[in-house]
Design a protein around this motif. Structure first.
Motif, PDB file in Angstrom:
ATOM      1  N   MET A 129       0.802  -1.362   0.098  1.00  0.00           N
ATOM      2  CA  MET A 129       0.181  -0.578  -0.232  1.00  0.00           C
ATOM      3  C   MET A 129       1.137   0.997  -0.052  1.00  0.00           C
ATOM      4  O   MET A 129       0.716   2.289  -0.791  1.00  0.00           O
ATOM      5  N   ALA A 130       2.302   1.236   1.033  1.00  0.00           N
ATOM      6  CA  ALA A 130       2.885   3.060   0.566  1.00  0.00           C
ATOM      7  C   ALA A 130       4.099   2.424  -0.504  1.00  0.00           C
ATOM      8  O   ALA A 130       3.487   4.261  -0.693  1.00  0.00           O
ATOM      9  N   ASP A 131       3.844   1.044  -0.462  1.00  0.00           N
ATOM     10  CA  ASP A 131       4.416   1.530  -2.335  1.00  0.00           C
ATOM     11  C   ASP A 131       3.803   1.830  -3.339  1.00  0.00           C
ATOM     12  O   ASP A 131       4.047   3.369  -3.784  1.00  0.00           O
ATOM     13  N   GLU A 132       2.651   1.515  -2.876  1.00  0.00           N
ATOM     14  CA  GLU A 132       1.031   2.566  -4.402  1.00  0.00           C
ATOM     15  C   GLU A 132       1.421   3.547  -4.032  1.00  0.00           C
ATOM     16  O   GLU A 132       1.446   4.663  -4.905  1.00  0.00           O
ATOM     17  N   LEU A 133       1.069   4.284  -3.296  1.00  0.00           N
ATOM     18  CA  LEU A 133       0.767   5.853  -2.410  1.00  0.00           C
ATOM     19  C   LEU A 133       1.853   6.043  -3.355  1.00  0.00           C
ATOM     20  O   LEU A 133       2.197   7.804  -3.430  1.00  0.00           O
ATOM     21  N   GLY A 134       3.038   5.752  -2.955  1.00  0.00           N
ATOM     22  CA  GLY A 134       4.141   6.242  -3.457  1.00  0.00           C
ATOM     23  C   GLY A 134       4.822   6.705  -5.398  1.00  0.00           C
ATOM     24  O   GLY A 134       4.851   7.770  -5.216  1.00  0.00           O
ATOM     25  N   ARG A 135       4.522   5.754  -5.540  1.00  0.00           N
ATOM     26  CA  ARG A 135       4.365   5.961  -6.742  1.00  0.00           C
ATOM     27  C   ARG A 135       3.084   6.988  -7.463  1.00  0.00           C
ATOM     28  O   ARG A 135       3.096   7.421  -8.266  1.00  0.00           O
ATOM     29  N   LYS A 136       1.989   6.887  -7.325  1.00  0.00           N
ATOM     30  CA  LYS A 136       1.094   8.158  -6.971  1.00  0.00           C
ATOM     31  C   LYS A 136       1.699   9.292  -6.839  1.00  0.00           C
ATOM     32  O   LYS A 136       1.129  10.620  -7.969  1.00  0.00           O
ATOM     33  N   TRP A 137       2.496   9.784  -5.783  1.00  0.00           N
ATOM     34  CA  TRP A 137       3.216  11.240  -5.895  1.00  0.00           C
ATOM     35  C   TRP A 137       4.117  11.244  -6.678  1.00  0.00           C
ATOM     36  O   TRP A 137       4.375  12.532  -6.745  1.00  0.00           O
ATOM     37  N   ASP A 138       5.118  10.348  -6.435  1.00  0.00           N
ATOM     38  CA  ASP A 138       6.023  10.297  -7.895  1.00  0.00           C
ATOM     39  C   ASP A 138       4.876  11.097  -8.890  1.00  0.00           C
ATOM     40  O   ASP A 138       5.336  11.798  -9.455  1.00  0.00           O
ATOM     41  N   ARG A 139       4.050   9.787  -9.806  1.00  0.00           N
ATOM     42  CA  ARG A 139       3.533  10.086 -10.825  1.00  0.00           C
ATOM     43  C   ARG A 139       2.665  11.864 -10.589  1.00  0.00           C
ATOM     44  O   ARG A 139       2.424  12.203 -11.585  1.00  0.00           O
ATOM     45  N   CYS A 140       2.283  12.007  -9.811  1.00  0.00           N
ATOM     46  CA  CYS A 140       1.420  13.300  -9.089  1.00  0.00           C
ATOM     47  C   CYS A 140       2.958  14.751  -9.387  1.00  0.00           C
ATOM     48  O   CYS A 140       2.219  15.478 -10.154  1.00  0.00           O
ATOM     49  N   LEU A 141       3.200  14.539  -9.298  1.00  0.00           N
ATOM     50  CA  LEU A 141       4.883  15.997  -8.851  1.00  0.00           C
ATOM     51  C   LEU A 141       5.311  15.803 -10.279  1.00  0.00           C
ATOM     52  O   LEU A 141       5.308  16.937 -10.601  1.00  0.00           O
ATOM     53  N   ALA A 142       5.159  14.694 -10.849  1.00  0.00           N
ATOM     54  CA  ALA A 142       6.284  14.475 -12.011  1.00  0.00           C
ATOM     55  C   ALA A 142       5.298  15.170 -13.404  1.00  0.00           C
ATOM     56  O   ALA A 142       5.434  16.137 -14.268  1.00  0.00           O
ATOM     57  N   ASP A 143       3.663  15.541 -13.043  1.00  0.00           N
ATOM     58  CA  ASP A 143       2.597  15.627 -14.103  1.00  0.00           C
ATOM     59  C   ASP A 143       2.083  16.690 -13.323  1.00  0.00           C
ATOM     60  O   ASP A 143       2.709  17.872 -14.787  1.00  0.00           O
ATOM     61  N   THR A 144       2.341  17.369 -12.773  1.00  0.00           N
ATOM     62  CA  THR A 144       1.984  18.517 -12.461  1.00  0.00           C
ATOM     63  C   THR A 144       2.867  19.619 -12.693  1.00  0.00           C
ATOM     64  O   THR A 144       3.102  20.239 -13.216  1.00  0.00           O
ATOM     65  N   ALA A 145       4.341  19.148 -12.814  1.00  0.00           N
ATOM     66  CA  ALA A 145       5.472  19.874 -13.089  1.00  0.00           C
ATOM     67  C   ALA A 145       5.814  20.178 -14.539  1.00  0.00           C
ATOM     68  O   ALA A 145       6.009  21.055 -15.641  1.00  0.00           O
ATOM     69  N   LEU A 146       5.069  19.299 -15.023  1.00  0.00           N
ATOM     70  CA  LEU A 146       5.359  19.095 -16.882  1.00  0.00           C
ATOM     71  C   LEU A 146       4.050  19.929 -16.981  1.00  0.00           C
ATOM     72  O   LEU A 146       4.541  20.752 -17.660  1.00  0.00           O
ATOM     73  N   LYS A 147       2.840  19.508 -16.801  1.00  0.00           N
ATOM     74  CA  LYS A 147       2.142  20.879 -17.200  1.00  0.00           C
ATOM     75  C   LYS A 147       2.484  22.300 -16.755  1.00  0.00           C
ATOM     76  O   LYS A 147       2.110  22.856 -17.599  1.00  0.00           O
ATOM     77  N   THR A 148       2.901  22.127 -15.544  1.00  0.00           N
ATOM     78  CA  THR A 148       3.124  23.486 -15.182  1.00  0.00           C
ATOM     79  C   THR A 148       4.542  24.105 -16.134  1.00  0.00           C
ATOM     80  O   THR A 148       4.266  25.020 -16.555  1.00  0.00           O
ATOM     81  N   VAL A 149       5.671  23.416 -16.728  1.00  0.00           N
ATOM     82  CA  VAL A 149       6.553  24.200 -17.481  1.00  0.00           C
ATOM     83  C   VAL A 149       5.916  24.421 -18.875  1.00  0.00           C
ATOM     84  O   VAL A 149       6.215  25.036 -19.207  1.00  0.00           O
ATOM     85  N   THR A 150       5.089  23.184 -19.085  1.00  0.00           N
ATOM     86  CA  THR A 150       4.602  23.357 -20.369  1.00  0.00           C
ATOM     87  C   THR A 150       3.593  24.817 -20.300  1.00  0.00           C
ATOM     88  O   THR A 150       3.470  25.828 -21.818  1.00  0.00           O
ATOM     89  N   GLY A 151       3.159  25.049 -19.210  1.00  0.00           N
ATOM     90  CA  GLY A 151       2.322  26.234 -19.613  1.00  0.00           C
ATOM     91  C   GLY A 151       3.145  27.634 -19.242  1.00  0.00           C
ATOM     92  O   GLY A 151       2.996  28.809 -20.353  1.00  0.00           O
ATOM     93  N   VAL A 152       4.123  27.650 -18.874  1.00  0.00           N
ATOM     94  CA  VAL A 152       5.121  28.844 -18.680  1.00  0.00           C
ATOM     95  C   VAL A 152       5.354  29.583 -20.237  1.00  0.00           C
ATOM     96  O   VAL A 152       5.440  29.924 -20.646  1.00  0.00           O
ATOM     97  N   GLY A 153       5.838  27.580 -20.436  1.00  0.00           N
ATOM     98  CA  GLY A 153       6.507  27.632 -22.464  1.00  0.00           C
ATOM     99  C   GLY A 153       5.290  28.193 -22.888  1.00  0.00           C
ATOM    100  O   GLY A 153       5.649  29.278 -24.004  1.00  0.00           O
ATOM    101  N   ILE A 154       4.000  27.565 -23.132  1.00  0.00           N
ATOM    102  CA  ILE A 154       3.135  28.461 -24.074  1.00  0.00           C
ATOM    103  C   ILE A 154       3.177  29.979 -23.749  1.00  0.00           C
ATOM    104  O   ILE A 154       2.643  30.655 -24.921  1.00  0.00           O
ATOM    105  N   GLY A 155       3.140  30.523 -22.399  1.00  0.00           N
ATOM    106  CA  GLY A 155       2.497  31.636 -22.446  1.00  0.00           C
ATOM    107  C   GLY A 155       3.566  32.588 -22.736  1.00  0.00           C
ATOM    108  O   GLY A 155       3.725  33.192 -22.958  1.00  0.00           O
ATOM    109  N   ILE A 156       5.212  32.532 -22.368  1.00  0.00           N
ATOM    110  CA  ILE A 156       6.283  32.725 -22.822  1.00  0.00           C
ATOM    111  C   ILE A 156       6.605  33.279 -24.886  1.00  0.00           C
ATOM    112  O   ILE A 156       5.876  34.276 -24.799  1.00  0.00           O
ATOM    113  N   VAL A 157       5.813  32.080 -25.379  1.00  0.00           N
ATOM    114  CA  VAL A 157       5.297  32.284 -26.650  1.00  0.00           C
ATOM    115  C   VAL A 157       4.731  33.141 -26.957  1.00  0.00           C
ATOM    116  O   VAL A 157       4.623  34.058 -27.327  1.00  0.00           O
TER     117      VAL A 157
END
Length: 75
Positions: free
Chosen positions: A1-29
């Motif tokens: 259960m803890a491993d699954e929660l850790g994977r969800k957090w990792d996936r969540c943080l990576a997805d949020t970071a990717l979407k934020t950086v993409t949004g900033v890039g599109i905003g700059i353009v």
């Protein structure tokens, strides 16, 4: 259960970071090409990225029994 929660957090943080950086890039353009170097498109893009990442995380944490679109029955 803890491993699954850790994977969800990792996936969540990576997805949020990717979407934020993409949004900033599109905003700059958009800022450079269309809005005469104003800062609000960058802020708007980063806000959209954070919002989409948060929404995906919320959905991922609230539906713990979904696996590839199928509902797992409780035993």
């Amino acid at each position: 259960m803890a491993d699954e929660l850790g994977r969800k957090w990792d996936r969540c943080l990576a997805d949020t970071a990717l979407k934020t950086v993409t949004g900033v890039g599109i905003g700059i353009v958009f800022s450079v090409l269309f809005f005469k170097r104003r800062t609000w498109p960058v802020s708007f893009g980063s806000g959209l990225g954070l919002g989409m990442g948060y929404s995906n995380c919320q959905h991922d944490f609230r539906s713990p029994y979904l696996i590839h679109g199928r509902m797992v029955k409780d035993q």
